[in-house]
Structure formats: C-alpha cells, structure tokens
Write an enzyme that holds these catalytic residues in place. Sequence first.
Site, mmCIF file in Angstrom:
data_model
loop_
_atom_site.group_PDB
_atom_site.id
_atom_site.type_symbol
_atom_site.label_atom_id
_atom_site.label_comp_id
_atom_site.label_asym_id
_atom_site.label_seq_id
_atom_site.Cartn_x
_atom_site.Cartn_y
_atom_site.Cartn_z
ATOM 1 N N TYR A 126 -4.453 -0.703 9.600
ATOM 2 C CA TYR A 126 -4.211 -0.749 8.264
ATOM 3 C C TYR A 126 -2.573 -0.460 7.709
ATOM 4 O O TYR A 126 -1.898 -1.267 6.877
ATOM 5 C CB TYR A 126 -5.005 0.000 7.288
ATOM 6 C CG TYR A 126 -4.968 -0.143 5.827
ATOM 7 C CD1 TYR A 126 -5.492 -1.324 5.209
ATOM 8 C CD2 TYR A 126 -4.295 0.506 5.142
ATOM 9 C CE1 TYR A 126 -5.593 -1.628 4.010
ATOM 10 C CE2 TYR A 126 -4.138 0.283 3.616
ATOM 11 C CZ TYR A 126 -4.756 -0.873 3.245
ATOM 12 O OH TYR A 126 -4.997 -0.861 1.595
ATOM 13 N N SER A 131 0.886 -1.164 -0.036
ATOM 14 C CA SER A 131 0.039 -0.067 -0.169
ATOM 15 C C SER A 131 0.901 1.255 -0.174
ATOM 16 O O SER A 131 2.159 1.191 0.520
ATOM 17 C CB SER A 131 -0.863 -0.060 1.214
ATOM 18 O OG SER A 131 -1.448 1.240 1.501
#
Length: 258
Positions: free
Chosen positions: A159, A146
């Site tokens: 996350y 990410s």
Amino acid sequence: MGKGLFDLNGRVAVVTGGTTGLGHAIALGLAEAGADVVPSSRRLEQVEKAVAEIEALGRRSLGMTSDVLDRSSLQALHDAVLKEFGKVDILVNAAGMNQKAPTLEVAEADWSRIIETNLTGTMRACQIFGSTMVRAGYGRIVNIASLTTFVGFYRVAAYAASKAGVGAFTKVLAVELAKTGVNVNAIAPGVFPTELTAPLILGTPRGEELILRTPMGRFGKANEIAGAAIFLSSEAASFVTGEIVAVDGGFLASGVNQ
C-alpha cells in the site's frame, strides 16, 4: 456572472471509488458545491445508492459500474459520461485497497493486486479522462495519496509503495500537463475510519498510536475530506498543480505532542 471561486455549478465530475469511504464523501461534497457527479465502483447496488444521493441534492448523475483493473470498463464509463454530459471537468481517483502483512512474507499476488489497483488504476483513469481534458483545454485531476506517501506504516509495504507512487505520478503528470489547462493534484488523507481502515484502527493499539501521533487527538470525519477536494476541483486552485495536500489533523507536521 458572479460565479464564486469555489462554485462548481456547470462542472461534471467523475469519482472512481466514489460509492464508499472517502471517495463517497468527496462525491457528495462536489455535488453540494454544484457539480454534476458520476460516482463509480464495481458494485451496482452501491453505485445506484450513491447516484440517488447525488440526485437528491439536485444534481445530475449517471449509474455505471467500473473497475480500475479493467481499462475497457473505464473507457466505457468515460464514453457514457461524454455522451450524457458532453464533457468531463473533474476526475477524482479514489478507488483503492489495502492489506496488512509482514513485508518479508507478503505474497507476490497480493503485492501486485494492490499496486495494480492503487497506482496503475490511477494511471489508467488519468490517461483515459486526462486525454479528453487536454483536448478540451480544461481539467482538474485529484488523486488520493496517503500518509504512507511520506512516512512508513507498519506492515503495509505494498500500500505504501503504491501511494508513494501515486505521489510521484501526480507530480510528473502535473508537470507534463501544466500548460494545457489541466491541473493535477493529490490529497493525502490522515486517519479516517472507513470500511477499508476501520478494522485496523477502531479499538486497536494501532488506532491508539495514530491518535497519539495526531495533534488534534482524534480521527477525521469523512466529510472533512470534501473541502480539500472542492478546492482542488475549483477555480480557486487555478495556479495549484503538482501539490499533495495533507488533511491529517497535523499528523505529518508532528514531532513531539506533549
């Protein structure tokens, strides 16, 4: 034989989280490049829909649910793929979840579930499928990292921590498996509106900021993630391992955009 560098004909790919969002786009891309693809996730109706799309491209597939939180379900998926196809060449770990909350207030249960899904789930699938690849002397593992692997995003600490972990895990596994014929890399997607992210970024101040910070000035389209996945799954990437490839419209390169 004339097999092209990016030709995946004869390869068998498994994509966890392969029925929605970027995982789905990757599953279809691998099938278009010639691979037989097994897209798996928790919901049977989504699995069956994705399988039908892959078969419509003239590839073989297999409809099986799995949950990266449940090791036995991943083992069952692995065993079914081996029984049906005799091997597994490519594993894409695209199952993931996110939740927005102030870091000082995030519930431990939510934190744990996100880490367990995104990071430990990736580890589980790598252990189960990677061991078979090592025995076969060939494999391509593609994890989904990410932008938050590299930079801080507001109120998504669990996350971000999970995806930073995926980045580190990818490098360590790549080093361990480097002499086995199994290459381990990751893709760091920029901002793509998917089922997971659309509510956070479409028509929101956060979305406006993300577009401002992206030199190309737009969000990614789901099919734009497929090329990197095809490359990392192919013979073209035979000397590429431990790498995190950003597909982000220039986001991570950017300092000032005007």
